[in-house]
Every structure is written in structure tokens, then in C-alpha cells.
Design an enzyme around this catalytic site. Structure first.
Site, PDB file in Angstrom:
ATOM      1  N   LEU A 126      88.692 -18.028 -18.961  1.00  0.00           N
ATOM      2  CA  LEU A 126      89.605 -18.753 -18.366  1.00  0.00           C
ATOM      3  C   LEU A 126      89.563 -20.288 -19.025  1.00  0.00           C
ATOM      4  CD1 LEU A 126      90.961 -17.919 -14.708  1.00  0.00           C
ATOM      5  CD2 LEU A 126      91.809 -20.014 -16.154  1.00  0.00           C
ATOM      6  N   GLU A 152      91.363 -22.873 -21.120  1.00  0.00           N
ATOM      7  CA  GLU A 152      92.292 -23.401 -22.392  1.00  0.00           C
ATOM      8  C   GLU A 152      91.770 -24.174 -23.217  1.00  0.00           C
ATOM      9  OE1 GLU A 152      92.848 -23.223 -19.034  1.00  0.00           O
ATOM     10  OE2 GLU A 152      94.508 -21.821 -18.759  1.00  0.00           O
ATOM     11  N   HIS A 209     104.131 -22.882 -12.940  1.00  0.00           N
ATOM     12  CA  HIS A 209     104.715 -21.889 -13.653  1.00  0.00           C
ATOM     13  C   HIS A 209     106.190 -21.994 -14.338  1.00  0.00           C
ATOM     14  CE1 HIS A 209     101.421 -20.469 -11.363  1.00  0.00           C
ATOM     15  NE2 HIS A 209     100.989 -19.466 -12.121  1.00  0.00           N
TER      16      HIS A 209
END
Lengths: 338, 322
Positions: B57, B59, B126
């Protein structure tokens, strides 16, 4: 895992080879400092005085085809990996003929196609880049490759360091990550940077091999890095190396480093690795003082003649730059009036 | 062939890229055996062993590793799971990938897939549209496919490009946009498309807003007004030729963009039309963006936060002085 081997001792040839690269880097950096004071340098100057032993030891065991992503105090490592006095001076003096063509400067130089990556200023960013390069080599079926990158104590606080080392550990990549703990990140001391007992303890958290070294001692640096590079090459996964030393200059030449604790300067950690290495050469009778003086003279000759040459070279011409950030010219935007 | 969704087109493009080019690999969170949070890489790990794998996890590391792999000659496609999380990899995108070619002469052929834009209930983290943010930086190509055909062909073009591509695929279009077949050919990268011909006003838009704009145009057509619609396809480079040609025909411009107004794609198009084609305009150009707040969670708030067909129709009527 490979079986542990007794590391063979450092030979005189290995030591002297490293010493002479350190000496050339030191002489070159002394010249850069003087050019900076004379207003000849484009932009800043960030030197690696005191870090040459560790830096050269990272790159010396690397081979053609390996990857090296140095940081700002790695003049010695850069030269051990194939960088030259000429490329260095062309970049610092802003020659159009340098590898960066005036588009980037000083320590941000590299030749990525030759495995010599050009750092960005954002610390830790090269860790995942080298990891990705090693992943690519694995996908291409290449084996026996090593990628090394260098950081300071400050960069161990970045997210990129954490993410990059963790991802490299997950993929068990042949990454050698070397931290020069030079006690200060610009002016911030270790006490404001981390509270673990020692930076080497971070290796436990990432599940990677750990190597600690007194980075004022060239022989120890050569042994430790030779071992770490070999372990990575033989499939041992990421190798985390921490070298303790003191930065013997300011963060950059604009910085007088008045904040450095005088006790550190007089402590063993404050010793100059180049002088120590020379003493060791003399003590072991690998060379005489006359010979080491001749080596310095030779380095000075190369640096001075290259400065003379590069100072006559043209700088970048804004009218000749294509001002293209894309490899395809049709992607250039056209703004009215621009 | 049964109907192909926008999402399936992306999966098929990745499958084709992997099959055609040994330099391609997929890296990202959950993209491996699980097949991706949206299943855009479903079965690909099995089909292409060792070339489709999960990332931690991280980025920053995902993009950074893609940059390193690209320098070594690979063609990584990385997924950010949600566009919103690409801010955690922002540094590697804008400072490393985007600067590499200019600084070193070595191109950086990475594709960063950003599942973008709002869906009902997505909420503040999101739902974001990041295209203007990335378009601000020199060195990045920013694609915003609005159709199934473009989702497929533009992703393949993105992989073939030597420059880094930010691929803003719109989640709202994932499931309910369908096509009967996939294209064999495509418009070149950087070319916009006239999505609807008209004479009374020009709407310039991209991504999911294309379909809201078409619905608005259909509504106005019942009143006898014909809106022309330009689908930008890539927001960088921006195809100003087609925009200016359309404004020359209609004299009126409305830019519709799902992102926030300040410094957005709509603002850029208006700035360029105003400076390059001021004389073509009969009235002041207008824009319609999402409201200048974080994207709200509740469907009732979200449905008016972003431009909708009715909001576009209303803005078009004002532009036409109806």
C-alpha cells in the site's frame, strides 16, 4: 540464502584505488568551493567532505550493468562508478556540453542509460526508482545485478524511504541502501530526526540484512560494502548499510555549519576519512608520502586543466533549447503570446 | 460479441498490451490474483504469470518503481485504485516521471491509471477528478476517455507512448457505458472529437460529463436548439483547433468539467479561446464545474455537486439567452 563467508581482507590495490578516487573527489570539491566563492558556479554547491570513504566504497564493488543512484554528498561514489571531472565541472559551470545541457545542475546529474541515475531533490525518491529498475531487470531475466543508492540520516524520515525499502524487501530485490548518518540533516541533529537506538535498527522492521560501519575508516567501509554488495548480488535481498560519520562542511557552501556540536568535531566520529586513509597507507608502507603528494598533484593537475577547458565552453543558448518536456514534438502546447 | 463495458474495455486493452508487448507489466494494489478493486485486471495474473502483481500500500513506491522500470526499458501500467490516492504518489509523478525526459533526455514511458470522478456514495476521497492538477505539470500526457472505444484504444496508445501518461478513466462510466465492438483504429493522441454537431452553442467537455452534455443537448433539441459538443479526449495536449473551429461556427462557448472550477480544464479552455479566438465569441464564455467543496458523500448532495444534464441544459439556456 548464501552461506556466510569470511570476508577476505582489503588488498593494498583495492585500498589505494579507492583512496585515489577519494582524493580526486576531494581535490575537485575543494576547487568547486573556491569557484563558488569566486561566483563562477551556476547555483549551489553541496560537498561530500568527510563522506568520501563510505561513498567510494558503495560504488567500487559495483560493475558495469549495475545501477547507482547517488545523493548529494557522493562525489567519490559517482567517480568510482564512472563519472568524470569533466562531466562534473560541465554541470557545475553550466556548460552546454555537459550531460544535463544546463537543464539541471550540480548534483542532479546522471546518465540513466548507463545505470547512473540522476537524483531528484526530493529525498528518498530514488529508493523506489532503483527498486523498480531492479524489478525490471528481473522481469527481463537478468541476474546478478545490483542497484545501490545513498541517503542521509534525514532521508530516513521520508515516506519514500519507507515505501521504497519495504517494497524492495517484499520483492526481495538486490538493493543496497546506504545511509550516511552524518549527524545533521541541514541543521537538524539526530535527536530531532529519530528516537530509535540506532538507525541500523530500522532494518529489523523491514526484514532486511543490516550492516553497520564506522564510516571514517576506509578499510571498514570497503569490507562492509563489498560484503553487502555481494550478498545482494547472490540473492540475499535488500542490504541496509548505516555508516556513522560527521559532515565536515556545511549543508551547502552557503552554510557555515555553526550549529555543529564542537564535541562531535573533536570526537573520533569527527575525523577526516581521507587523512585517516592516507595515514593507513603510510603505516602499512603501501606508498610513501612522496607518492601520495604526487597523487594529489596529479589530481590537481587534472582538475585545474579541466576547469580551464570548461570555462571556455559555451553555456546553453535559450534560443537553441527546444523547450520540449515531451519526447514527441507534436505534444507541445502552443500558447498565444508565449 | 456481447456488449463490452467501459471497464471491460480497459481490461481487454491491458490484456492486449500484455500479449503484444513483453515490456508491459501491471503493478498496483490488489491488481494480482484478486484482479483489481474494480476487476480491471481480472484473470490477467493467471494469463500472464509473473507480469501482473500486487504492490504494497505504497503509492509513492508504486510510481517510483514504475519510473525506474521505465528507465530500464519496460512499459509499466500502474493502477492507483482510486485517483484520489495518487496524491500519495504525486511527488514521483510530477517531479520524477514528468521531469525525466527534459532533464536527462531519457523518456519515461509509464501509464498511471487513475479510476477517477464521482459515483453515488463515493464521498470526498473516492470521487476526485485530478486531470487539471496533472495537466498543470509539463511532461505529462493526460487522457480522459469518455467512451468505451476510447477507453480501449487510448489505453493502448498510452502504453505505446514514450512519455508518461496519466490515464483518467471514469468510474461512473465503468459499468453502464457499453459498446458492441472495439475499434481497430483510433484518432491520434491529442486529437479531440466532435461528439455532436450543432450550430447554436459549443459545449467543450470530457470524461463522464460528455454524456450529461449529450443529454442536455437532446433536451434543448426538443426546443429547436442545436448544441455542438466537443469531447476533448486528452486534456493535455489540448486540441484547440477543433474547439476554435466550433466556436467560430457557434459564437457561444460553455465549458463543462466535473472537477473543481479554480484552474481547471474549463478555465484553461476559456482562457485559450479568449486569448486566441476573442473575435469568434458573440457572448462571454461560460463554465460549469463541480461546486467548490469536497465531493459530498450523500447521494442527494453529490447529485447536485457535480454538473448534471439539467444543470448543463440550464446553463446552455442562459448562454443562449432563452
Amino acid at each position: 540464502m548464501p552461506t556466510p563467508k569470511e570476508e577476505p581482507p582489503v588488498t593494498s590495490a583495492e585500498f589505494i584505488k579507492a583512496y585515489r578516487v577519494m582524493l580526486l573527489a576531494r581535490v575537485l570539491e575543494e576547487k568547486l568551493a573556491s569557484l563558488y566563492r569566486g561566483g563562477m558556479i551556476k547555483g549551489g554547491v553541496f560537498l561530500g567532505r568527510g563522506q568520501e570513504a563510505l561513498s567510494v566504497s558503495v560504488a567500487q564493488p559495483l560493475r558495469k550493468g549495475d545501477i547507482f543512484a547517488p545523493l548529494i554528498r557522493d562525489q567519490a561514489g559517482r567517480m568510482a562508478f564512472g563519472d568524470t571531472v569533466l562531466d562534473t565541472l560541465r554541470t557545475y559551470l553550466g556548460s552546454q556540453l555537459g550531460p544535463m545541457k544546463g537543464r539541471d545542475g550540480n548534483i542532479h546529474r546522471g546518465r540513466p542509460r548507463e545505470g547512473y541515475y540522476a537524483m531528484i531533490s526530493h529525498l528518498g525518491a530514488m529508493v523506489p526508482a532503483v527498486a523498480g529498475a531492479l524489478l525490471a531487470r528481473r522481469l527481463k531475466g537478468e541476474t546478478g545485478i545490483v542497484g545501490a543508492t545513498c541517503l542521509g540520516d534525514g532521508a530516513t524520515s521520508t515516506g519514500a524511504f519507507h515505501e521504497g525499502l519495504n517494497a524492495a524487501a517484499v520483492e526481495k530485490l538486490p538493493l543496497v541502501l546506504v545511509v550516511a548518518n552524518n549527524q545533521y540533516a541541514y541543521s537538524t541533529p539526530n535527536s530531532r530526526q529519530f528516537v530509535c537506538r540506532d538507525l541500523i535498527d530500522k532494518a529489523i522492521g523491514y526484514g532486511v540484512a543490516a550492516h553497520k560501519v564506522d564510516a571514517t575508516d576506509l578499510e571498514q567501509c570497503l569490507l562492509t560494502l563489498r560484503k553487502a554488495v555481494r550478498a545482494a548480488r547472490e540473492g540475499g535481498g535488500p542490504q541496509f548499510v548505516v555508516g556513522d560519520l560527521l559532515r565536515l562542511v556545511g549543508h551547502g557552501e552557503h552554510d557555515d555549519a555553526h550549529y555543529v556540536d564542537p564535541a562531535l568535531k573533536s570526537a573520533p566520529i569527527g575525523r577526516d576519512c581521507l587523512l585517516l586513509a592516507e595515514e593507513q597507507i603510510i603505516a602499512k608502507a603501501w606508498a610513501t608520502r612522496t607518492e601520495t603528494a604526487a597523487w594529489r598533484q596529479e589530481a590537481e593537475g587534472e582538475v585545474n586543466s579541466t576547469v580551464d577547458k570548461v570555462r571556455r565552453e559555451p553555456g546553453p543558448n535559450p534560443e537553441d533549447d527546444d523547450w520540449m518536456a515531451y519526447s514527441k514534438s507534436e505534444f507541445a502546447e502552443h500558447y498565444a503570446g508565449a | 460479441m456481447s456488449s463490452i463495458t467501459y471497464l471491460e474495455a480497459i481490461r481487454l486493452a491491458q490484456e492486449k498490451a500484455l500479449a503484444d508487448d513483453p515490456r508491459v507489466f501491471l503493478y498496483g494494489q490488489d491488481v494480482g490474483n484478486f484482479g483489481g478493486a474494480f476487476k480491471a485486471s481480472k484473470n490477467l495474473a493467471k494469463e500472464f504469470p509473473g507480469r501482473v502483481f500486487d504492490a504494497p500500500l505504497s503509492e509513492d513506491a508504486i510510481i517510483g518503481m514504475a519510473v525506474g522500470a521505465a528507465i530500464e526499458g519496460m512499459r509499466p501500467i500502474v493502477e492507483m485504485q482510486f485517483a484520489d490516492f495518487s496524491t500519495c504518489g504525486f511527488n514521483q509523478i510530477v517531479n520524477h516521471a514528468a521531469t525525466l525526459y527534459y532533464r536527462t533526455g531519457v523518456p519515461c514511458p509509464i501509464v498511471v491509471r487513475l479510476p477517477s470522478g464521482g459515483t453515488s456514495g463515493g464521498g470526498p476521497f473516492h470521487s476526485q477528478s485530478m486531470e487539471a492538477l496533472y495537466a498543470h505539470y509539463p511532461g505529462l500526457v493526460v487522457m480522459t476517455p469518455a467512451t468505451v472505444e476510447d477507453a480501449y484504444s487510448m489505453l493502448l496508445e498510452a502504453v505505446a507512448l514514450d512519455d508518461p501518461v496519466i490515464f483518467c478513466e471514469h468510474k461512473f462510466l465503468y459499468y453502464h457505458l457499453k459498446a458492441e465492438e472495439l475499434p481497430e483504429t483510433a484518432l491520434p493522441v491529442g486529437k479531440a472529437r466532435l461528439a455532436r454537431a450543432g450550430r447554436d452553442a459549443t459545449i467543450v467537455t470530457h470524461g463522464a460529463m460528455l454524456h450529461e452534455a449529450i443529454a442536455a443537448a437532446n433536451e434543448l433539441a426538443t426546443d429547436g436548439y442545436e448544441l455542438e459538443i466537443v469531447d476533448l479526449r486528452t486534456v493535455k495536449p489540448l486540441d484547440m483547433d477543433i474547439v476554435l473551429a466550433s466556436v467560430a461556427r457557434t459564437g457561444r462557448l460553455l465549458c463543462v468539467s466535473e472537477e473543481w472550477p479554480w484552474g481547471g480544464v474549463a478555465a484553461e479552455v476559456i482562457a485559450r479561446v479568449t486569448s486566441e479566438g476573442f473575435g469568434l465569441l458573440d457572448v462571454a464564455p461560460q463554465r460549469l464545474n463541480a461546486k467548490d467543496t469536497p465531493v459530498p458523500y450523500h447521494p442527494d448532495l453529490w447529485s447536485v455537486h457535480r454538473p448534471t444534464a439539467s444543470a448543463i441544459a440550464e446553463a446552455s439556456r442562459r448562454l443562449l439567452n432563452i
